[in-house]
Design an enzyme around this catalytic site. Structure first.
Site, PDB file in Angstrom:
ATOM      1  N   PRO A  32      66.749   8.410  62.061  1.00  0.00           N
ATOM      2  CA  PRO A  32      68.041   7.919  62.549  1.00  0.00           C
ATOM      3  C   PRO A  32      69.033   9.076  62.647  1.00  0.00           C
ATOM      4  O   PRO A  32      69.053   9.957  61.790  1.00  0.00           O
ATOM      5  CB  PRO A  32      68.469   6.917  61.465  1.00  0.00           C
ATOM      6  CG  PRO A  32      67.209   6.557  60.748  1.00  0.00           C
ATOM      7  CD  PRO A  32      66.349   7.775  60.801  1.00  0.00           C
ATOM      8  N   CYS A  33      69.778   9.073  63.719  1.00  0.00           N
ATOM      9  CA  CYS A  33      70.693  10.175  63.999  1.00  0.00           C
ATOM     10  C   CYS A  33      71.992   9.967  63.234  1.00  0.00           C
ATOM     11  O   CYS A  33      72.630   8.943  63.383  1.00  0.00           O
ATOM     12  CB  CYS A  33      70.953  10.166  65.501  1.00  0.00           C
ATOM     13  SG  CYS A  33      71.907  11.533  66.045  1.00  0.00           S
ATOM     14  N   GLN A  34      72.352  10.920  62.393  1.00  0.00           N
ATOM     15  CA  GLN A  34      73.617  10.816  61.642  1.00  0.00           C
ATOM     16  C   GLN A  34      74.386  12.120  61.818  1.00  0.00           C
ATOM     17  O   GLN A  34      73.791  13.198  61.755  1.00  0.00           O
ATOM     18  CB  GLN A  34      73.332  10.645  60.151  1.00  0.00           C
ATOM     19  CG  GLN A  34      72.630   9.366  59.801  1.00  0.00           C
ATOM     20  CD  GLN A  34      72.149   9.415  58.364  1.00  0.00           C
ATOM     21  OE1 GLN A  34      71.419  10.303  57.973  1.00  0.00           O
ATOM     22  NE2 GLN A  34      72.601   8.463  57.583  1.00  0.00           N
TER      23      GLN A  34
END
Ligand SMILES: C[S@@+](CC[C@H](N)C(=O)[O-])C[C@H]1O[C@@H](n2cnc3c(N)ncnc32)[C@H](O)[C@@H]1O
Length: 282
Positions: free
Chosen positions: A76-78
């Site tokens: 997941p892109c954070q």
């Protein structure tokens, strides 16, 4: 191979096709875990019998991760914080990428394969992308190759642009991303009727049935002039998951899981290139 952020196992299928074996996986969503186990227990019983199917990656002790040749995952892109640029990969603490980095650091796999949305390479997120690259190269000593690959360049009639990042512990390892291949079928083939577009829209994880006129509708098409929506089986084919892949979860969960997954033929083409590169450097 260690299958991090495993979802329903797109990378598992991909590395299996490249001759690999998954010996560790991590996924914390219980519905995704149900689908993963239903499809892989009989093929890789060891993964489940020896409790190598971990939950939240943040709680995984690297001492419990077996030795692997490849660490793979679509994380997941954070966003990264701007603070603390000088603390090496500890700067990434608090992001899920940090957990990938600490596993790579501890296990020293021959290669990593990471996947993310194309937006990670765009200007507004370029800062995070640069930090990821810097941590993997400067702090962990790996090479770093990246490219935006589309599912439609690997046989599937779905756009799905995704950034793939590949690196080798031996930075002199020669590697190039796989060459595109022709489409294997079109949207008209998928529906068995005339669809006005050859290549369909990118499947998304946030699924709500919407009218075809809604710009956020990604699963509805005019087929022979009539509105039709993708079935779960058609979504599976658009992602390159095999016929017979089962979803012992609600329809909404199945659609979310497929929207989140990696397009298997793309990941498999990358996996084959990585395995070939690792084999050629002994
Ligand atoms: C983009 S999806 C990856 C899908 C996968 N590549 C596939 O083919 O199905 C990201 C996955 O990471 C999982 N995830 C998010 N946070 C996690 C965590 N802390 N530990 C383990 N898994 C996590 C999500 O539940 C989701 O399934």
């Amino acid at each position: 191979m260690a299958d991090l952020f495993a979802g329903i196992g797109g990378f598992h299928l991909a590395f299996e096709q490249a001759g690999g074996e998954v010996v560790f996986a991590s996924e914390n969503d219980r519905h995704a875990r149900t689908t993963y186990e239903a499809n892989f227990r009989s093929r890789t019983p060891g993964l489940f019998d020896t409790s190598q199917f971990a939950g939240d990656i943040r709680t995984v002790d690297t001492a419990d991760v077996p030795d692997v040749d490849v660490v793979a995952g679509g994380f997941p892109c954070q966003p990264f914080s701007n603070a603390g640029l000088r603390r090496g990969f500890a700067d990434a603490r608090g992001t899920l990428f940090f957990d990938i980095a600490r596993i790579i650091d501890a296990k020293q796999p021959g290669a990593f394969v990471l996947e993310n949305v194309r937006g990670l390479t765009h200007k507004d997120q370029r800062h995070s992308f640069t930090r990821i690259q810097r941590i993997l190269t400067r702090d962990l000593g790996y090479s770093f190759h990246w490219k935006v690959l589309r599912a439609s360049d690997y046989g599937l009639p779905q756009a799905r642009p995704r950034v793939y990042m590949v690196g080798f512990r031996d930075p002199s390892t020669e590697f190039s991303f796989p060459e595109p291949v022709p489409l294997e079928f079109t949207m008209s083939d998928l529906f068995g009727g005339k669809v006005d577009r050859v290549i369909g829209r990118t499947l998304m994880a946030s699924w709500h049935r919407r009218p075809l006129s809604d710009p956020h509708c990604f699963d509805g098409y005019l087929v022979d002039g009539e509105p039709r929506y993708l079935s779960i089986e058609q979504m599976c084919r658009l992602q390159g998951f095999p016929d017979g892949f089962t979803f012992p979860v609600s329809e909404a969960q199945a659609r979310k899981q497929l929207g989140n997954a990696v397009a298997v033929p793309v990941a498999a083409a990358v996996a084959r290139s990585v395995v070939a590169a690792l084999s050629s450097c002994g």
